[in-house]
Design a protein around this motif. Structure first.
Motif, PDB file in Angstrom:
ATOM      1  N   SER A 215      -0.006  10.272   3.065  1.00 27.21           N
ATOM      2  CA  SER A 215       0.743   9.226   2.201  1.00 27.21           C
ATOM      3  C   SER A 215       1.705   8.576   3.300  1.00 27.21           C
ATOM      4  O   SER A 215       2.132   7.511   2.955  1.00 27.21           O
ATOM      5  CB  SER A 215       1.022   9.299   0.838  1.00 27.21           C
ATOM      6  N   GLN A 233       4.625   4.549   5.799  1.00 23.50           N
ATOM      7  CA  GLN A 233       3.976   4.729   4.417  1.00 23.50           C
ATOM      8  C   GLN A 233       2.650   3.963   4.372  1.00 23.50           C
ATOM      9  O   GLN A 233       2.705   2.885   4.647  1.00 23.50           O
ATOM     10  CB  GLN A 233       4.837   4.627   3.224  1.00 23.50           C
ATOM     11  N   ARG A 234       1.827   4.698   3.506  1.00 22.95           N
ATOM     12  CA  ARG A 234       0.441   4.038   3.315  1.00 22.95           C
ATOM     13  C   ARG A 234       0.887   2.848   2.195  1.00 22.95           C
ATOM     14  O   ARG A 234       1.446   3.774   1.123  1.00 22.95           O
ATOM     15  CB  ARG A 234      -0.756   4.944   3.081  1.00 22.95           C
TER      16      ARG A 234
END
Length: 241
Positions: A215, A233-234
Motif C-alpha cells: 500500500s 502511497q496507493r
C-alpha cells in the motif's frame, strides 16, 4: 507566342513545390528562447504519425529528450503545439515560404516571448517500444502519490499503473503541481520488494521499497543525477489529489 507559353508552363511546374514547402513543417527544428535567467535551447522533432502530426521536444540543458507534446496543429503555414508546465505554455508559429524557418512565439502565463526556429534536418525516427515489464509488477496496479521537497515547497508526484488486456502493466508519470501532461514510464521492474521505474524523456528514475501489504513505497526519485526522497502511497479509486 510559343516562348511565353513555355515560360508560363515553367512557372506552373514550380508552383506545387512552393506550396508544399510552405505547408510541410516536417523536420528537426532548433531555436533559442531568451529569458531573464539566460538562454534556453530548444529542439522540436515535427513529423507525421499516421494521419496526424506529432512533435517531440528536446531541451538539452534540462535533460529532456524526446518528450511528446500535445495539441499539435498544422493548418497551412500555421504550426502550434502545447508544452508541459505551469502557465499553459504553448507555441504558435508560421512556416516561411521556403520551408526553412518558423517565426513564432512561446506563450506562457499570458506572456508571449519570440522563439524563431530553423530547419536542421529530416525528422528523427521515433521508437514506439512498449514499456518493459520485469518481474511481477501487476501488484502495482492503481494510482500512487507522494510529494518531493522542492526547497521547502511540496511538489506532488503521481504514478498511474494500468493493467492491459494482455496482463502487462503500463504507467504514466505526472508532476501534479506543475500542471504537466502524463508522461510514459519506459520501464517497470520489481525484484522482491524493490521497484524501479524509468522515464527516459525527462531523465528521471525512481527506486522504492514496497511495504508488506503493497500500500506504500519508500524510496528516491533521481533526475539528471540529483536524488530526492519520495515516499508514495496507493490511492483508492476516485481519491486522487
Amino acid at each position: 507566342m510559343k516562348r511565353y507559353v513555355s515560360v508560363l508552363a515553367g512557372l506552373w511546374l514550380l508552383a506545387p513545390a512552393a506550396v508544399l514547402a510552405a505547408t510541410n513543417p516536417a523536420g528537426m527544428w532548433e531555436g533559442t528562447l531568451s529569458t531573464p535567467n539566460g538562454d534556453i535551447g530548444f529542439a522540436f522533432n515535427i513529423h507525421r504519425d499516421g494521419d496526424k502530426w506529432a512533435v517531440e521536444l528536446d531541451v538539452p540543458m534540462q535533460g529532456l529528450s524526446g518528450l511528446p507534446l500535445n495539441s499539435v496543429k498544422v493548418d497551412g503555414a500555421a504550426v502550434g503545439f502545447a508544452m508541459p508546465g505551469a502557465g499553459e505554455p504553448h507555441y504558435d508559429g508560421k512556416l516561411s515560404d521556403d520551408g526553412k524557418s518558423i517565426a513564432g512565439t512561446f506563450n506562457v502565463g499570458g506572456q508571449a516571448i519570440p522563439l524563431n526556429l530553423k530547419w536542421k534536418s529530416e525528422p528523427r525516427a521515433v521508437e514506439k517500444a512498449a514499456p518493459a515489464n520485469i518481474g511481477e509488477v501487476k501488484i502495482l496496479e492503481g494510482v500512487w502519490e507522494g510529494a518531493l521537497d522542492a526547497n521547502g515547497t511540496p511538489l506532488h508526484i503521481r504514478f498511474n499503473f494500468t493493467k492491459n488486456a494482455d496482463g502487462s502493466i503500463t504507467a504514466t508519470f505526472v508532476s501534479v503541481d506543475q500542471g504537466g501532461d502524463a508522461l510514459p514510464v519506459n520501464s517497470i521492474a520489481r525484484t522482491g520488494d524493490t521497484v524501479k521505474l524509468e522515464m527516459k524523456a525527462i531523465s528521471i528514475s525512481y527506486e522504492g521499497t514496497l511495504n508488506k501489504d503493497a500500500s506504500a513505497m519508500t524510496g528516491t526519485l533521481t533526475q539528471a543525477g540529483t536524488p530526492m526522497p519520495l515516499n508514495m502511497q496507493r490511492k483508492p479509486a476516485g481519491k486522487q489529489n
